[in-house]
Design a protein around this motif. Structure first.
Motif, PDB file in Angstrom:
ATOM      1  N   PHE A 116       0.691  -1.156  -0.164  1.00  0.00           N
ATOM      2  CA  PHE A 116       0.224  -0.042   0.075  1.00  0.00           C
ATOM      3  C   PHE A 116       0.890   1.150  -0.021  1.00  0.00           C
ATOM      4  O   PHE A 116       0.533   2.413  -0.680  1.00  0.00           O
ATOM      5  CB  PHE A 116      -0.664   0.023   1.315  1.00  0.00           C
ATOM      6  N   ASN A 117       2.036   1.364   0.697  1.00  0.00           N
ATOM      7  CA  ASN A 117       2.832   2.452   0.979  1.00  0.00           C
ATOM      8  C   ASN A 117       3.321   2.735  -0.654  1.00  0.00           C
ATOM      9  O   ASN A 117       3.682   3.689  -0.967  1.00  0.00           O
ATOM     10  CB  ASN A 117       3.845   2.220   1.740  1.00  0.00           C
ATOM     11  N   TYR A 118       3.536   1.586  -1.308  1.00  0.00           N
ATOM     12  CA  TYR A 118       4.030   1.917  -2.567  1.00  0.00           C
ATOM     13  C   TYR A 118       3.175   2.404  -3.559  1.00  0.00           C
ATOM     14  O   TYR A 118       3.370   3.506  -4.260  1.00  0.00           O
ATOM     15  CB  TYR A 118       4.441   0.334  -3.395  1.00  0.00           C
ATOM     16  N   ILE A 119       2.011   1.919  -3.591  1.00  0.00           N
ATOM     17  CA  ILE A 119       0.799   2.627  -4.478  1.00  0.00           C
ATOM     18  C   ILE A 119       0.490   4.056  -3.998  1.00  0.00           C
ATOM     19  O   ILE A 119       0.141   4.818  -4.965  1.00  0.00           O
ATOM     20  CB  ILE A 119      -0.088   1.607  -4.629  1.00  0.00           C
ATOM     21  N   ASN A 125      -0.284  12.694  -7.516  1.00  0.00           N
ATOM     22  CA  ASN A 125      -0.505  13.140  -8.945  1.00  0.00           C
ATOM     23  C   ASN A 125      -1.229  12.423  -9.759  1.00  0.00           C
ATOM     24  O   ASN A 125      -1.404  12.490 -10.972  1.00  0.00           O
ATOM     25  CB  ASN A 125       0.739  13.501  -9.487  1.00  0.00           C
ATOM     26  N   GLY A 126      -1.617  11.079  -9.422  1.00  0.00           N
ATOM     27  CA  GLY A 126      -1.849  10.023 -10.346  1.00  0.00           C
ATOM     28  C   GLY A 126      -3.210   9.340 -10.080  1.00  0.00           C
ATOM     29  O   GLY A 126      -3.734  10.128  -8.693  1.00  0.00           O
ATOM     30  N   THR A 127      -3.871   8.596 -10.806  1.00  0.00           N
ATOM     31  CA  THR A 127      -5.011   8.033 -10.602  1.00  0.00           C
ATOM     32  C   THR A 127      -4.942   6.708  -9.743  1.00  0.00           C
ATOM     33  O   THR A 127      -3.970   5.914 -10.332  1.00  0.00           O
ATOM     34  CB  THR A 127      -5.804   7.789 -11.769  1.00  0.00           C
ATOM     35  N   LEU A 128      -5.799   6.082  -8.793  1.00  0.00           N
ATOM     36  CA  LEU A 128      -5.735   4.772  -8.428  1.00  0.00           C
ATOM     37  C   LEU A 128      -6.582   4.098  -9.248  1.00  0.00           C
ATOM     38  O   LEU A 128      -7.903   4.263  -8.947  1.00  0.00           O
ATOM     39  CB  LEU A 128      -5.944   4.849  -6.878  1.00  0.00           C
ATOM     40  N   VAL A 274      -5.271   4.027 -18.200  1.00  0.00           N
ATOM     41  CA  VAL A 274      -4.337   3.931 -17.362  1.00  0.00           C
ATOM     42  C   VAL A 274      -3.069   4.871 -17.960  1.00  0.00           C
ATOM     43  O   VAL A 274      -2.644   4.421 -19.069  1.00  0.00           O
ATOM     44  CB  VAL A 274      -3.773   2.498 -16.940  1.00  0.00           C
ATOM     45  N   LEU A 275      -2.426   5.602 -17.116  1.00  0.00           N
ATOM     46  CA  LEU A 275      -1.444   6.616 -17.734  1.00  0.00           C
ATOM     47  C   LEU A 275      -0.444   6.574 -16.770  1.00  0.00           C
ATOM     48  O   LEU A 275      -0.153   6.093 -15.789  1.00  0.00           O
ATOM     49  CB  LEU A 275      -1.944   8.217 -17.643  1.00  0.00           C
ATOM     50  N   ASP A 276       0.927   6.918 -17.283  1.00  0.00           N
ATOM     51  CA  ASP A 276       2.257   7.112 -16.742  1.00  0.00           C
ATOM     52  C   ASP A 276       1.716   7.805 -15.248  1.00  0.00           C
ATOM     53  O   ASP A 276       1.076   8.886 -15.082  1.00  0.00           O
ATOM     54  CB  ASP A 276       3.069   7.963 -17.241  1.00  0.00           C
ATOM     55  N   GLY A 277       2.304   7.220 -14.293  1.00  0.00           N
ATOM     56  CA  GLY A 277       2.391   7.969 -12.928  1.00  0.00           C
ATOM     57  C   GLY A 277       1.116   7.415 -12.123  1.00  0.00           C
ATOM     58  O   GLY A 277       0.830   7.635 -10.852  1.00  0.00           O
ATOM     59  N   ASP A 278       0.378   6.305 -12.787  1.00  0.00           N
ATOM     60  CA  ASP A 278      -1.018   5.991 -12.010  1.00  0.00           C
ATOM     61  C   ASP A 278      -0.437   4.567 -11.056  1.00  0.00           C
ATOM     62  O   ASP A 278       0.450   4.257 -11.395  1.00  0.00           O
ATOM     63  CB  ASP A 278      -2.055   5.276 -12.964  1.00  0.00           C
ATOM     64  N   ALA A 279      -1.326   4.595 -10.260  1.00  0.00           N
ATOM     65  CA  ALA A 279      -1.469   3.313  -9.517  1.00  0.00           C
ATOM     66  C   ALA A 279      -2.457   2.386  -9.910  1.00  0.00           C
ATOM     67  O   ALA A 279      -3.495   2.829 -10.032  1.00  0.00           O
ATOM     68  CB  ALA A 279      -1.500   3.524  -7.947  1.00  0.00           C
ATOM     69  N   VAL A 280      -2.225   1.026  -9.908  1.00  0.00           N
ATOM     70  CA  VAL A 280      -2.972   0.058 -10.188  1.00  0.00           C
ATOM     71  C   VAL A 280      -3.054  -1.175  -9.209  1.00  0.00           C
ATOM     72  O   VAL A 280      -2.016  -1.732  -8.797  1.00  0.00           O
ATOM     73  CB  VAL A 280      -2.897  -0.638 -11.406  1.00  0.00           C
ATOM     74  N   VAL A 281      -4.077  -1.434  -8.562  1.00  0.00           N
ATOM     75  CA  VAL A 281      -4.276  -2.728  -7.843  1.00  0.00           C
ATOM     76  C   VAL A 281      -5.504  -3.918  -8.460  1.00  0.00           C
ATOM     77  O   VAL A 281      -6.433  -3.293  -8.846  1.00  0.00           O
ATOM     78  CB  VAL A 281      -5.095  -2.274  -6.409  1.00  0.00           C
ATOM     79  N   LYS A 312       3.876   3.671 -17.186  1.00  0.00           N
ATOM     80  CA  LYS A 312       4.805   3.496 -16.151  1.00  0.00           C
ATOM     81  C   LYS A 312       3.780   3.700 -14.922  1.00  0.00           C
ATOM     82  O   LYS A 312       3.529   4.648 -14.445  1.00  0.00           O
ATOM     83  CB  LYS A 312       5.895   4.668 -16.090  1.00  0.00           C
ATOM     84  N   ILE A 313       3.800   2.549 -14.360  1.00  0.00           N
ATOM     85  CA  ILE A 313       2.703   2.538 -13.222  1.00  0.00           C
ATOM     86  C   ILE A 313       3.253   1.833 -11.729  1.00  0.00           C
ATOM     87  O   ILE A 313       4.340   1.492 -11.949  1.00  0.00           O
ATOM     88  CB  ILE A 313       1.211   1.660 -13.657  1.00  0.00           C
ATOM     89  N   ARG A 314       2.759   2.203 -10.771  1.00  0.00           N
ATOM     90  CA  ARG A 314       3.139   1.585  -9.636  1.00  0.00           C
ATOM     91  C   ARG A 314       1.776   0.358  -9.302  1.00  0.00           C
ATOM     92  O   ARG A 314       0.712   0.851  -9.126  1.00  0.00           O
ATOM     93  CB  ARG A 314       2.800   2.497  -8.438  1.00  0.00           C
TER      94      ARG A 314
END
Ligand SMILES: O=C(O)[C@H](O)COP(=O)(O)O
Ligand SMILES: [Mn+2]
Ligand SMILES: [Mn+2]
Length: 560
Positions: A116-119, A125-128, A274-281, A312-314
């Motif tokens: 969670f700390n990673y995402i 600045n990004g979207t989850l 999904v764009l650069d800088g976003d997080a995905v779970v 480029k996502i987390r």
């Protein structure tokens, strides 16, 4: 296991001999239920399974295959292949993904971990993006867990959230997608009232979009990628509710197979690629139908389909889906650690093993059986054979599936004399065809599975071996939703509601064969045995005592 004095060597069984080949056959989705017209196993001609049941009362019994007996949160949880095969192979009951996620959410630990700390670093600045199965089936995911995660993430800084839904209709009733979308929309609108930009961005039916397994058909995952990541799909709607209602109005529409769609804004632009800088779970806790997407999201080198754009996502999984591949590398909840499985013990005690199924169930008898672990323990002693499944069809079209081919491979393995154990031969018919809700086809499927059992039992007979015939959970034995009195529950228009899902029913375990010591019979002093009791039983049949921490054996040996 690191504790001192540990040994892989299994003690000899005091009474049972070694050297008899043992065939362990798993009928997928084959439970025991009252006989009526919705019990496809009863309706089908299944002389072999009938004779096991009626022939030897001391060598046929039922065991639990659902709920707490297989590590699920409660006894209202139906069994499934993952937990069933885990229990059969591991011989112990492990708290499974559903339960581990519940606990992590309840304690709040999910928000303290590395995953969670990673995402979270993308929240500013990004979207989850949350991608996964939208239902309360509890097999791959659960709606209430998604709801809690949405709440928890937004309270911890997520400002822009996009949910990519996969409609179910397989672990839950067909048509229930509409209600689940309504519930989710309601939650998202509450988040919007709090100033969080939250909406559903894309969707599709789980069997047509994203949730393929064991690499049977990458096109399924590609359709999902296009909608979720690229924001492209053949159908565009202003809201997910409109999408699901419209697509369900098409002839023969079915939640499992809804085509992919994206939600667009007033200018027709997708609201959530999904764009650069976003997080995905990926919110599914169960691995088999998420691992392909996890590869597409995580691997730099990837050639299964053209991803077109690789943001480029987390990325984090709800769980880590494959411990060997360390995939994904980031995850919110640690998976169960299922170690010292019976397969590993037996191989280390010299048992040569053969396992086989067709693609759609292959990982069940290898990956799940071996405690969610890929590959061989010792390739000199094991052989795993995968028979390619049909792809791109629903299995009611070809309900015999590859049962015959699987049985022939198992027969040949037995007759070859190379294997001490022909293990986890999974016959998929009752389950895969049961999930289509097609009763007639499921009857054909059950007959085909029974014929396959005969081929394997005949080979056991020829080699003087032992068989253990069981199942991983129920499905084909009950194809209708029932009311509390056990009668078919009628819908508003007075029709029956077809049950495509698994059930809470127990499953049979039958043992026999010419190699079985004549004094062996089932014990009747175990209160509520479950699938986890099978592993110790199989070890005994190989002439070994099971490890002390395994669930107890089902058998005893009378002196005679
Ligand atoms: O993934 C599926 O097909 C269903 O959700 C569960 O079926 P299985 O547990 O038998 O695989
Ligand atoms: Mn199954
Ligand atoms: Mn199933």
């Amino acid at each position: 296991m690191a504790s001192s004095g540990f040994s892989w060597t299994l003690p000899d069984h005091p009474k049972l001999p070694k050297g008899k080949p043992v065939a362990v056959v798993v009928l997928d989705g084959w439970g025991e239920a009252n006989a009526d017209q919705y019990n496809c196993i009863h309706v089908a001609q299944t002389p072999v399974m009938d004779s096991l049941k009626n022939g030897a009362p001391e060598r046929w019994r039922l065991v639990k295959a659902h709920g707490t007996a297989v590590g699920l949160p409660s006894d209202d949880d139906m069994g499934n292949s993952e937990v069933g095969h885990n229990a059969l192979g591991a011989g112990r009951i492990f708290a499974q993904g559903a339960k581990l996620v519940d606990q992590a959410l309840a304690s709040g630990k999910i928000y303290e971990g590395d995953g969670f700390n990673y995402i979270k670093e993308s929240f500013e600045n990004g979207t989850l993006h949350l991608i996964g199965l939208l239902s309360d089936g509890g097999v791959h995911s659960r709606l209430d867990q998604l709801q809690l995660l949405l709440k928890g993430a937004s309270e911890r800084g997520a400002k822009r959230i996009r949910v990519h839904i996969l409609t179910d209709g397989r672990d839950v009733l067909d048509g229930s997608s509409v209600g689940f979308v309504e519930t989710l929309e309601n939650d998202l609108s509450q988040l919007r009232e709090k100033g969080i930009d939250a909406q559903i961005a894309s969707g599709g039916g789980r069997m047509y979009v994203t949730m393929d397994r064991y690499e049977n058909d990458w096109d399924v995952v590609k359709r999902g990628w296009d909608a979720q990541v690229l924001g492209e799909a053949p159908h565009k709607f202003k809201s997910a509710l409109e999408a699901v209602k419209t697509l369900r109005a098409e002839p023969n529409a079915n939640d499992q197979y809804l085509p992919p769609f994206v939600i667009v804004d007033d200018s027709g632009k997708a609201v959530g690629p999904v764009l650069d800088g976003d997080a995905v779970v990926t919110i599914n806790f169960r691995a088999d139908r998420m691992v392909m997407l996890a590869k597409a999201l995580e691997y730099a080198d990837f050639d299964k389909f053209d991803r077109v754009r690789v943001p480029k996502i987390r990325y984090a999984g709800m769980l880590q889906y494959d411990g060997e591949l360390k995939l994904p590398s980031r995850y919110l909840v640690s998976p169960p650690e299922i170690e010292r499985t019976s397969g590993e013990y037996l191989v280390k005690n010299g048992i040569c093993t053969f396992a086989c199924s067709e693609t759609v169930k292959f990982g069940h008898v290898t990956f799940f059986w071996n405690g969610n672990r890929s590959g061989y323990f010792d390739e000199t002693k094991e052989e795993y054979v995968e028979i390619p499944s049909d792809s791109g069809i629903t299995f009611n079209v070809a309900p015999k599936m590859k049962a015959l081919e699987i049985a022939e491979k198992a027969r040949d393995a037995l007759l070859s004399g190379k294997f001490d154990q022909v293990n986890g031969v999974n016959l998929p018919n009752g389950d895969m065809v049961g999930h289509t809700g097609d009763i007639e086809a499921t009857v054909v499927a059950c007959k085909a599975a029974d014929e396959a059992v005969k081929i394997i039992l005949d080979a056991v007979e020829q080699v003087g071996g032992i068989y253990v015939v069981t199942a991983d959970h129920g499905n084909a034995e009950d194809m209708v939703k029932r009311n509390k009195a056990g009668k078919p529950a009628l819908d508003k228009s007075g029709g029956i509601q077809i049950l495509t899902s698994h059930t809470l029913q127990p499953v049979p375990v039958a043992i026999g064969g010419p190699g079985l010591h004549p004094g062996v019979k089932f014990r009747n002093d175990i209160q509520t045995p479950g699938l986890a009791n099978v592993a110790a039983t199989v070890m005994n049949l190989h002439g070994f005592e099971a490890p002390a921490d395994y669930e107890t054996t089902l058998i005893e040996v009378a002196d005679n």
